[in-house]
Design an enzyme around this catalytic site. Sequence first.
Site: not given
Ligand code: E4P
Length: 228
Positions: A86
Site C-alpha cells: 500500500k
Molecule cells: C484501509 O486499509 C484503510 O487504511 C482503512 O480502511 C481506513 O479506515 P479508517 O478510516 O476507519 O481508519
Amino acid sequence: MLYLLDTANREEIAVLIEQFPIAGVTTNPTILARESEPFEELVRGIRATIGPERMLHVQTSCEDPTRIVEEALALRDLAGPPFFAKVPVTALGIQAIMRLKKQGVGVTATSVFTQQQALIAARAGADFVAPYVNRLDNIASNGVAVVNDIVHLFRLYGLSTRVLAASFKNVEQVHEVSMAGAHCATVAPELLKLLLYHPLTDMSVAEFKKDGPGCPRWSSDVEPEPPA
Ligand code: E4P
C-alpha cells in the site's frame, strides 16, 4: 464485490475466514499498532493464518520513493504472495508506484480521496486504489459518490486497476459501494458481522427451529427416531 478484512488481529482473522468468503486482509500502520506482537512476527503470522490464496495488503511508511521501493520489497518478502504494497497517493508515492510496477510488485494506491488521485494512480500502474469512504463522509463530502466516479472512470478508459473501497463505519456505505461497482470492500470485523445480521433472519431461524424436526434427527452420530 470481494470482501476483505481490515484488521491485523490474528484471532479474529482466523475465526472470520472460516465464517465468511474473505478474499484477503488489509492493514495500515494504525491497525498494526493496535496489536501487541512485533511487526515482522505479526505480518508473517497473518500470512500463516490466511494461507497462500488470500491477498495481504501492507502499507509502506517511508516518504522518499527509493525508500518506499526498498520497504515494499522487504514487505513483499515478509508477507509472501499474493502481496500488495500500500502506497499513499502523494507525488512521491506515485513515483514509487511507477518504479514498483517496473519491478513487478503488486501495489495498492491508498489514502485516495479524489477521483483524479485514483486516475493518476491507475495510470501509474496501481493494481488497486483504496478510496476512504467514511473519512470523506466525515468532512461533509460523499465517499460513495467518489467511489462511483472512480469505477466509472476506470470503465470509461478501459483501465484494469480495481477499486478497493475502504474506511467504512456502517452497512449502508458498504452496500452503496457494491451498487456502485467497487471490486472490493475492506471492512472491520464488527462491520463484517453486521453485513450478515438481520433480526428477522434470527426470528425466522428460531421459528423454524421450534417447528422443525431438529438437527440431531439427521446427524450422522444419532440414530433417526422411528416414525410414530
Ligand atoms: C484501509 O486499509 C484503510 O487504511 C482503512 O480502511 C481506513 O479506515 P479508517 O478510516 O476507519 O481508519
